[in-house]
Motif scaffolding. Structure first.
Motif, PDB file in Angstrom:
ATOM      1  N   UNK A 157      46.574 -61.952  -8.756  1.00 39.58           N
ATOM      2  CA  UNK A 157      47.488 -61.093  -8.268  1.00 39.58           C
ATOM      3  C   UNK A 157      46.880 -59.808  -7.640  1.00 39.58           C
ATOM      4  N   UNK A 158      45.968 -59.317  -8.089  1.00 42.87           N
ATOM      5  CA  UNK A 158      45.184 -58.133  -7.776  1.00 42.87           C
ATOM      6  C   UNK A 158      44.154 -58.305  -6.816  1.00 42.87           C
ATOM      7  N   UNK A 159      43.500 -59.483  -6.562  1.00 42.41           N
ATOM      8  CA  UNK A 159      42.513 -59.504  -5.691  1.00 42.41           C
ATOM      9  C   UNK A 159      42.850 -59.322  -4.190  1.00 42.41           C
ATOM     10  N   UNK A 160      44.127 -59.908  -3.757  1.00 42.77           N
ATOM     11  CA  UNK A 160      44.622 -59.546  -2.385  1.00 42.77           C
ATOM     12  C   UNK A 160      44.506 -58.014  -1.892  1.00 42.77           C
ATOM     13  N   UNK A 161      44.776 -57.139  -3.036  1.00 41.80           N
ATOM     14  CA  UNK A 161      44.941 -55.840  -2.610  1.00 41.80           C
ATOM     15  C   UNK A 161      43.862 -55.099  -1.882  1.00 41.80           C
ATOM     16  N   UNK A 162      42.636 -55.238  -2.357  1.00 42.51           N
ATOM     17  CA  UNK A 162      41.437 -54.758  -1.486  1.00 42.51           C
ATOM     18  C   UNK A 162      41.093 -55.654  -0.380  1.00 42.51           C
ATOM     19  N   UNK A 163      41.279 -56.933  -0.332  1.00 41.17           N
ATOM     20  CA  UNK A 163      41.135 -57.679   0.923  1.00 41.17           C
ATOM     21  C   UNK A 163      42.040 -57.361   2.029  1.00 41.17           C
TER      22      UNK A 163
END
Length: 311
Positions: A157-163
């Motif tokens: 869930x969180x990995x797409x945020x910085x990407x």
């Protein structure tokens, strides 16, 4: 947009800030942060040491508590060094990659903590509703799988945020209003359309803290239903007493988060100092207070800690 108005992500630098209009007092402001850092690391490390070295504490509740302690140590290590750098050494510059890494770990660890609080609520329900099968239901392999699911869910869930943030172009005046990197702050620095990020950020909040808090509420509804069916008033109070430390942990974690969400949603940019203080509280208070709360409320843990320090 001209090259003067933005920079490519490889050369972007952000400027972290401390409390507004308190530049001359930064050294004194750093003192409580130093104490919070020290107490958080030492307190959670002691919890881990006691649980690891005492076989009588190798029970589901304490295993979940040790997972919570690891998460709290991670949050402290991720955030407080940057905060201290700003207040102690006026070290304000941070590269985009370092900023994205920090915000990933902050939101990643907070998502894990939310999941752990949900698992601990389920632990309390099973312990109260079915005490005779408590140990057979929450076995060590099953607990390990539950912890792994919490980590994988947070990662996905969180990995797409910085990407997503890394694809943007950023204006040169990248002054953040906090002394650490958070997704909402960095997102507003972008010169591009951030609609997708706003929607995805809302999605992450609903899927992590929103869903977890709903399931925690349902768990406590079932706990109350079970407790009220107990004939003995003394047994009823004893069962509820086992939930007090977990309820305190829930309040420490969710109260500042919900307050921040309400201010961001309805504050229209007002109360900047309150936003900064709530941001600090949401990140620093749970790692600071969780070991203290559990040490005070858990007799077994308190006795073991006292024994270690009085030898």
């Amino acid at each position: 947009m001209s090259a003067v108005n933005y920079t490519k992500f490889k050369s972007v630098m952000f400027l972290l800030t401390g409390l507004p209009n308190h530049g001359e007092a930064h050294l004194w402001i750093s003192v409580p942060f130093c104490f919070m850092y020290l107490i958080s690391i030492v307190g959670n490390s002691v919890i881990l040491f006691i649980i690891k070295t005492d076989p009588s504490l190798h029970e589901p509740m304490y295993i979940f508590l040790s997972m919570l302690a690891v998460t709290d140590i991670g949050i402290s290590i991720t955030t407080i060094p940057t905060i201290l750098g700003v207040y102690l050494f006026n070290s304000r510059e941070i590269s985009l990659n370092a900023c994205l890494a920090q915000l990933f770990f902050i939101h990643f660890l907070q998502s894990i903590e939310s999941s752990l609080l949900l698992l601990m609520a389920c632990d309390r329900f099973i312990a109260i509703h079915n005490p005779l099968r408590y140990a057979s239901i929450l076995t060590l392999p099953r607990i390990a799988k539950m912890g792994l699911v919490a980590v994988l869910r947070a990662m996905v869930i969180i990995l797409p945020l910085p990407l997503l943030l890394k694809q943007f172009q950023y204006c040169r005046t990248n002054v953040l209003s906090q002394s650490y990197c958070a997704h909402r702050q960095v997102m507003t620095m972008a010169c591009s359309d951030i609609t997708v990020n706003i929607i995805y950020r809302l999605f992450t909040k609903l899927l992590t803290m929103g869903l977890d808090s709903l399931l925690i509420f349902l768990s406590y509804v079932m706990i109350l239903k079970t407790v009220l069916s107990i004939a003995s008033h003394e047994e009823c109070l004893r069962a509820l007493n086992t939930c007090v430390s977990h309820l305190c942990a829930l309040l420490l974690f969710y109260t500042p988060e919900i307050s921040l969400l309400l201010i961001y949603s309805f504050g229209n940019g007002s109360h900047p100092l309150l936003q900064i203080l709530l941001g600090y509280i949401s990140l620093l208070l749970p790692p600071l207070m969780n070991p203290i709360v559990y040490s005070m409320k858990s007799k077994h843990l308190r006795v073991r800690i006292t024994r270690v320090f009085t030898k």
